[in-house]
Scaffold this motif. Structure first.
Motif, PDB file in Angstrom:
ATOM      1  N   LYS A   1      52.503  37.424  36.653  1.00  0.00           N
ATOM      2  CA  LYS A   1      53.417  38.345  35.981  1.00  0.00           C
ATOM      3  C   LYS A   1      53.529  39.692  36.704  1.00  0.00           C
ATOM      4  O   LYS A   1      54.172  40.613  36.214  1.00  0.00           O
ATOM      5  CB  LYS A   1      52.981  38.568  34.535  1.00  0.00           C
ATOM      6  N   LYS A   2      52.860  39.787  37.862  1.00  0.00           N
ATOM      7  CA  LYS A   2      52.889  41.022  38.664  1.00  0.00           C
ATOM      8  C   LYS A   2      52.396  42.232  37.871  1.00  0.00           C
ATOM      9  O   LYS A   2      52.976  43.323  37.908  1.00  0.00           O
ATOM     10  CB  LYS A   2      54.288  41.275  39.225  1.00  0.00           C
ATOM     11  N   VAL A   3      51.307  42.025  37.133  1.00  0.00           N
ATOM     12  CA  VAL A   3      50.646  43.108  36.395  1.00  0.00           C
ATOM     13  C   VAL A   3      49.527  43.653  37.272  1.00  0.00           C
ATOM     14  O   VAL A   3      48.643  42.907  37.687  1.00  0.00           O
ATOM     15  CB  VAL A   3      50.077  42.589  35.060  1.00  0.00           C
ATOM     16  N   PHE A   4      49.565  44.947  37.555  1.00  0.00           N
ATOM     17  CA  PHE A   4      48.555  45.527  38.445  1.00  0.00           C
ATOM     18  C   PHE A   4      47.267  45.842  37.693  1.00  0.00           C
ATOM     19  O   PHE A   4      47.238  45.905  36.458  1.00  0.00           O
ATOM     20  CB  PHE A   4      49.085  46.777  39.154  1.00  0.00           C
ATOM     21  N   LEU A   5      46.208  46.032  38.465  1.00  0.00           N
ATOM     22  CA  LEU A   5      44.898  46.382  37.918  1.00  0.00           C
ATOM     23  C   LEU A   5      44.427  47.697  38.512  1.00  0.00           C
ATOM     24  O   LEU A   5      44.486  47.884  39.729  1.00  0.00           O
ATOM     25  CB  LEU A   5      43.875  45.281  38.249  1.00  0.00           C
ATOM     26  N   VAL A   6      43.987  48.600  37.641  1.00  0.00           N
ATOM     27  CA  VAL A   6      43.308  49.818  38.093  1.00  0.00           C
ATOM     28  C   VAL A   6      41.830  49.641  37.788  1.00  0.00           C
ATOM     29  O   VAL A   6      41.373  49.905  36.668  1.00  0.00           O
ATOM     30  CB  VAL A   6      43.857  51.081  37.406  1.00  0.00           C
ATOM     31  N   PRO A   7      41.057  49.130  38.759  1.00  0.00           N
ATOM     32  CA  PRO A   7      39.625  48.903  38.524  1.00  0.00           C
ATOM     33  C   PRO A   7      38.859  50.200  38.708  1.00  0.00           C
ATOM     34  O   PRO A   7      38.644  50.660  39.824  1.00  0.00           O
ATOM     35  CB  PRO A   7      39.255  47.860  39.586  1.00  0.00           C
ATOM     36  N   THR A   8      38.479  50.815  37.622  1.00  0.00           N
ATOM     37  CA  THR A   8      37.843  52.136  37.676  1.00  0.00           C
ATOM     38  C   THR A   8      36.371  51.972  38.047  1.00  0.00           C
ATOM     39  O   THR A   8      35.492  51.958  37.191  1.00  0.00           O
ATOM     40  CB  THR A   8      37.998  52.857  36.327  1.00  0.00           C
ATOM     41  N   GLU A   9      36.152  51.856  39.349  1.00  0.00           N
ATOM     42  CA  GLU A   9      34.812  51.616  39.890  1.00  0.00           C
ATOM     43  C   GLU A   9      34.038  52.925  40.059  1.00  0.00           C
ATOM     44  O   GLU A   9      34.626  54.007  40.139  1.00  0.00           O
ATOM     45  CB  GLU A   9      34.924  50.958  41.274  1.00  0.00           C
ATOM     46  N   ASN A  10      32.719  52.795  40.154  1.00  0.00           N
ATOM     47  CA  ASN A  10      31.860  53.913  40.548  1.00  0.00           C
ATOM     48  C   ASN A  10      30.918  53.444  41.636  1.00  0.00           C
ATOM     49  O   ASN A  10      30.504  52.291  41.664  1.00  0.00           O
ATOM     50  CB  ASN A  10      31.050  54.439  39.366  1.00  0.00           C
ATOM     51  N   SER A  11      30.597  54.347  42.540  1.00  0.00           N
ATOM     52  CA  SER A  11      29.710  53.999  43.644  1.00  0.00           C
ATOM     53  C   SER A  11      28.251  53.953  43.181  1.00  0.00           C
ATOM     54  O   SER A  11      27.898  54.447  42.101  1.00  0.00           O
ATOM     55  CB  SER A  11      29.842  55.026  44.772  1.00  0.00           C
ATOM     56  N   ARG A  12      27.393  53.396  44.020  1.00  0.00           N
ATOM     57  CA  ARG A  12      25.965  53.367  43.713  1.00  0.00           C
ATOM     58  C   ARG A  12      25.411  54.794  43.623  1.00  0.00           C
ATOM     59  O   ARG A  12      24.591  55.092  42.744  1.00  0.00           O
ATOM     60  CB  ARG A  12      25.221  52.579  44.802  1.00  0.00           C
TER      61      ARG A  12
END
Length: 432
Positions: free
Chosen positions: A283-294
């Motif tokens: 469906k062409k839905v994007f993802l904003v993966p709110t990552e954090n570093s170690r």
């Protein structure tokens, strides 16, 4: 009096003309990042006039006696974009989100909150982030006011795309509030009560001139969530006003429901199953993966009271985030870079936001793919791909420069921004 007015007008026009000539700038880039093609190109000249880029050409295209900014020893990039921020919200690592939210709503005036947000806003420019998507937790449209103040030049900060209050089910994300004080939540969230109310809420937001709509597909740790019918009503009404819709989602089920309802993007998506990622790609839905570093997580853990030997859970967190991001990329989901860093762990908000680049790199993304997610792809999903996140004719003159080997020493390079221009105005110049 009329004669004096005419003379004053002539003087202002002549000064404006002189400024336009002075603002005719040629930037020599030793390496230029083409965010659309996701490649680095050697030796290009960017012609900037006023707020916009006029052309991108070869070194021999510079006219005699031109005003030149020499970045031949640098890598030149479009201004970076953080697609998930909360500029008007901040809490300490030891604070409970709900308690802090209530304290902010009852003890912090809108004026004070906005002034504090203005200081945070400036710090994004300091690290090369020239645009942000601000997604709620900002009172009653204080994000829109901050956006307008920046746009008119009253204060300095990144270009803001503001959502206004988050549309959510009963209770919003503020938990533990007694029934008699539920009205406080209305100061931070737009609570939805049925399909018709969902449509009304979108109209209210449109009338306040928001740039997009954000919903909560789930309210964890509260027990309520928007129905698929309510989310569909929000999406359909928003689309009729040319507004996109993004959905906060923690659980896989809430993300699945939001995608079925037609949202444009999923924010966070911590527990996404492969089946949901496949649906998002279709469906062409994007993802904003709110990552954090170690590094971020270790600092956060210590601030919250964990001893060094008790930080094993960070390893599990890092592995979970890496798995989610890897699976999303493998399934063909579009990745848009966003930080969601609103916890004070030391340093400025801009520096905290910049941690997302380190996080994506640690999770296995390549340097150029990270840059594309934070420039062209982010702009594309804001319907601004011809204006920001790119260095090309007629785009806004949002240009930054870093010194170092961007592909082989990515973290060190991207964390040392030496030059920042937004809308043709230089905000940072640490050139040798």
């Amino acid at each position: 009096m009329y004669k004096l007015f005419v003379l004053l007008l002539v003087f202002i026009c002549s000064q404006s003309s002189a400024f336009a000539q002075q603002n005719d700038i040629y930037i020599k880039a030793g390496l230029l990042y083409d965010s659309e093609q996701n490649v680095l190109i050697k030796n290009r000249v960017i012609h900037v006039k006023g707020y916009t880029i006029q052309s991108v050409g070869a070194f021999n295209s510079i006219p005699e006696n031109a005003d030149i900014i020499d970045l031949t020893e640098y890598t030149v990039l479009p201004g970076l974009i953080d697609a998930h921020t909360h500029v008007l919200f901040s809490q300490d690592a030891t604070e409970d989100f709900s308690e802090h939210s209530i304290h902010s709503l009852t003890m912090e005036s809108d004026a004070l909150r906005t002034l504090r947000g203005a200081k945070r806003a400036k710090s994004y420019l300091d690290v090369g982030i020239t645009s942000v998507k601000d997604l709620g937790n900002s009172g009653l449209f204080l994000d829109v006011a901050l956006r307008d103040a920046i746009n008119e030049g009253t204060i300095e900060g990144p270009r803001i795309f503001a959502s206004g209050p988050i549309l959510a089910a009963t209770g919003g994300q503020i938990y533990g509030v007694s029934p008699k004080h539920q009205d406080l939540i209305d100061l931070e969230y737009r609570i939805i009560n049925g399909v018709e109310d969902a449509k009304i809420a979108v109209r209210e937001h449109k009338n306040q001139k928001v740039d997009l709509i954000k919903i909560c597909a789930d309210n964890i740790p509260n027990n309520t969530h928007l129905s698929i019918a309510e989310m569909k009503a929000i999406v359909e009404t928003a689309n009729s006003y040319d507004l996109s819709v993004v959905a906060h989602s923690i659980t896989n089920q809430s993300a699945w429901n939001a995608v079925q309802a037609g949202v444009n993007g999923i924010e966070h998506g911590f527990r996404l199953a492969d089946s949901t990622l496949t649906l998002m790609a279709e469906k062409k839905v994007f993802l904003v993966p709110t990552e954090n570093s170690r590094t971020y997580m270790n600092i956060y853990g210590k601030l919250t009271g964990y001893e060094e030997e008790d930080l094993d859970w960070v390893d599990n967190y890092m592995q979970m985030m890496k798995s989610r991001l890897t699976r999303a990329i493998q399934k063909g989901v579009t990745i848009v870079a966003g930080s969601d860093n609103y916890t004070a762990i030391g340093g400025t908000r801009g520096e905290s936001s910049r941690d997302m680049f380190r996080a994506y790199f640690e999770a296995g993304m390549s340097p150029l793919d990270i840059l594309q997610s934070a420039t062209y792809i982010s702009a594309l999903n804001l319907n601004m791909a011809n204006d920001i996140g790119v260095i090309k004719p007629n785009a806004k003159a949002d240009i930054i420069a870093v010194k170092g080997a961007i592909e082989t020493d990515f973290i060190n390079t991207v964390e040392h921004v030496e030059f920042v221009m937004k809308d043709g105005q230089v905000y940072l110049n640490n050139l040798d």
